[in-house]
Design an enzyme around this catalytic site. Structure first.
Site, short mmCIF file in Angstrom:
data_model
loop_
_atom_site.label_atom_id
_atom_site.label_comp_id
_atom_site.label_asym_id
_atom_site.label_seq_id
_atom_site.Cartn_x
_atom_site.Cartn_y
_atom_site.Cartn_z
N HIS A 22 0.87 -1.20 0.00
CA HIS A 22 0.00 0.00 0.00
C HIS A 22 0.89 1.23 0.00
O HIS A 22 1.31 1.73 1.06
CB HIS A 22 -0.92 -0.03 1.23
CG HIS A 22 -1.96 1.04 1.25
ND1 HIS A 22 -3.18 0.88 1.87
CD2 HIS A 22 -1.98 2.30 0.74
CE1 HIS A 22 -3.89 1.99 1.75
NE2 HIS A 22 -3.17 2.88 1.06
N HIS A 59 1.24 4.88 -2.35
CA HIS A 59 0.87 5.77 -3.46
C HIS A 59 2.17 6.45 -3.89
O HIS A 59 2.75 7.21 -3.10
CB HIS A 59 -0.14 6.82 -3.00
CG HIS A 59 -1.40 6.22 -2.46
ND1 HIS A 59 -2.53 6.06 -3.22
CD2 HIS A 59 -1.70 5.72 -1.22
CE1 HIS A 59 -3.48 5.51 -2.48
NE2 HIS A 59 -3.00 5.28 -1.26
N HIS A 67 -9.60 1.01 -1.37
CA HIS A 67 -9.55 1.62 -0.05
C HIS A 67 -10.97 1.50 0.53
O HIS A 67 -11.95 1.90 -0.13
CB HIS A 67 -9.19 3.10 -0.13
CG HIS A 67 -7.74 3.37 -0.37
ND1 HIS A 67 -7.04 2.84 -1.42
CD2 HIS A 67 -6.85 4.13 0.33
CE1 HIS A 67 -5.79 3.27 -1.36
NE2 HIS A 67 -5.64 4.05 -0.32
N GLU A 109 -11.32 3.21 5.86
CA GLU A 109 -10.31 4.13 6.41
C GLU A 109 -11.08 5.18 7.21
O GLU A 109 -10.92 5.28 8.42
CB GLU A 109 -9.50 4.77 5.26
CG GLU A 109 -8.40 5.72 5.72
CD GLU A 109 -7.67 6.41 4.56
OE1 GLU A 109 -8.22 6.44 3.44
OE2 GLU A 109 -6.54 6.91 4.79
N ASP A 153 1.62 3.98 2.92
CA ASP A 153 0.60 4.84 2.30
C ASP A 153 1.22 6.01 1.52
O ASP A 153 1.37 5.90 0.31
CB ASP A 153 -0.39 5.34 3.36
CG ASP A 153 -1.79 5.63 2.82
OD1 ASP A 153 -2.03 5.36 1.64
OD2 ASP A 153 -2.64 6.11 3.60
N ASP A 154 1.54 7.09 2.22
CA ASP A 154 2.11 8.28 1.58
C ASP A 154 3.29 8.77 2.43
O ASP A 154 3.17 9.74 3.18
CB ASP A 154 1.05 9.39 1.48
CG ASP A 154 -0.15 8.94 0.67
OD1 ASP A 154 -0.06 8.95 -0.57
OD2 ASP A 154 -1.15 8.55 1.29
#
Ligand code: ADE
Ligand code: ZN
Length: 338
Positions: A17, A19, A197, A200, A278-279
């Protein structure tokens, strides 16, 4: 480095996961802005970092889409990907399944091919020079409509053999998975895996919809599934992988404190949870930082960590033979480091 930190760093692991646009560090943002002659609304790297205080997902998304504006050329996307791979090589990451958001770029006039060719070039270089394998997942932006998702799937047609799957990201609440049922079905008919997703910020019903309407192979996040015992039972029985992102959850206020992060509870409930970033440029940590943070703050045992590493490969889209080989590497490491 503590014994636990060393154990985590050496443990073979996959990231499921991530991005790629969320790995854009402020330093690279400034470099690309200079290269592409773009004026940034920030005066310095420190100023950018100061702006990274979020109280929910939308707060983050607004600044994340703005940051992506510096990405213009194939070389920019390749540099972005390579910077990420170089960083996670140091974390013992062996395999990555990365998301990209083509609509963020095509809506700015950047052709799909520029984005995809740049990322694929970075992925190939990472495999050659760092030994990290990777697969690419095209995410549809859920705040946009179904027609736009279909147009994106069409733009991706020449690249279908180089994409492993489709995903669904962006603003969750108000954009349920069922909105994309038909485009996910079309993606499945083209041989693509499906992830979304869900849970969340959105309710457990969105996780149900991801399973039932989108027929997903993995759930991204899934935190709020824990509110529904029947759903937990279903996810555990199916061996559904959850790609959980602890530091993201903290930064976006999905959890108040890492100490209360549900990752251990998920494992204890028999869920196939994994740990991911994630980010990372926005949430203060890459893959290794996420592992360290939950290990220390939640109090995971070495056995839990080995389970998470095994889950990261078993939940991947590698072939069964590749999964078995990677899991054997995890087990050999655990036995030798024991
Ligand atoms: N896009 C990038 N990061 C995301 C996240 N955590 N949730 C939804 N969309 C995203
Ligand atoms: Zn995400």
């Amino acid at each position: 480095m503590s014994g636990l930190a060393r154990f985590i760093q050496g443990l073979p692991k996959a990231e499921l996961h991530l991005h790629i646009e969320g790995s854009l560090e402020p330093e690279l943002m400034f470099e690309l802005a200079r290269r592409n002659r773009i004026a940034l609304p920030f005066g310095s790297v420190e100023e950018v970092r100061k702006a990274y205080a979020f109280s929910n997902l939308q707060d983050f998304l607004d600044i994340y889409y703005q940051g992506a504006d510096v990405l213009r050329t194939e070389e920019d996307f390749k540099d972005l990907a390579l910077a990420y791979f170089r960083r996670v090589a140091a974390d013992g990451c062996r395999h990555v399944e990365l998301f990209f958001d083509p609509q963020t770029h095509t809506d700015r006039g950047i052709p799909f091919a520029v984005v995809a060719d740049g990322l694929l070039a970075g992925m190939a270089e990472a495999e050659r020079s760092l030994g990290i394998s990777s697969k690419l997942i095209l995410c549809f932006l859920r705040h946009l409509d179904e027609d736009a998702a279909f147009a994106t799937l069409k733009a991706a047609e020449p690249y279908l053999d180089r994409l492993v799957g489709v995903g669904l990201d962006s603003s969750e609440v108000g954009h349920p998975p069922s909105k994309f049922e038909r485009v996910f079905r079309a993606a499945g008919e083209r041989g693509l895996k499906r992830v979304a997703h869900a849970g969340e910020e959105g309710p457990p019903e969105y996780v149900w919809e991801a399973l039932q309407a989108l027929n997903v192979d993995r759930i991204d996040h899934g935190n709020r599934a824990l509110e529904d015992p029947r759903l937990v039972e279903r996810l555990a029985a199916e061996g559904m992988t959850l790609t959980v992102c602890p530091l993201s959850n903290l930064k976006l206020c999905v959890v108040d404190d890492l100490k209360a992060h549900p990752i251990k509870r998920m494992l204890d409930l028999g869920l196939s949870a994994t740990v991911n970033s994630d980010d990372p440029a926005y949430f203060g940590g890459y893959l290794g930082d996420n592992w360290q943070a939950v290990a220390e703050r939640v109090g995971l045992t070495r056995e839990d960590l080995v389970t998470l590493a095994r889950n990261s490969f078993s939940g991947s889209f590698l072939t069964d033979a590749e999964k078995a080989r990677r899991i054997a590497e995890v087990d050999a490491y655990a036995a030798s480091a024991g």
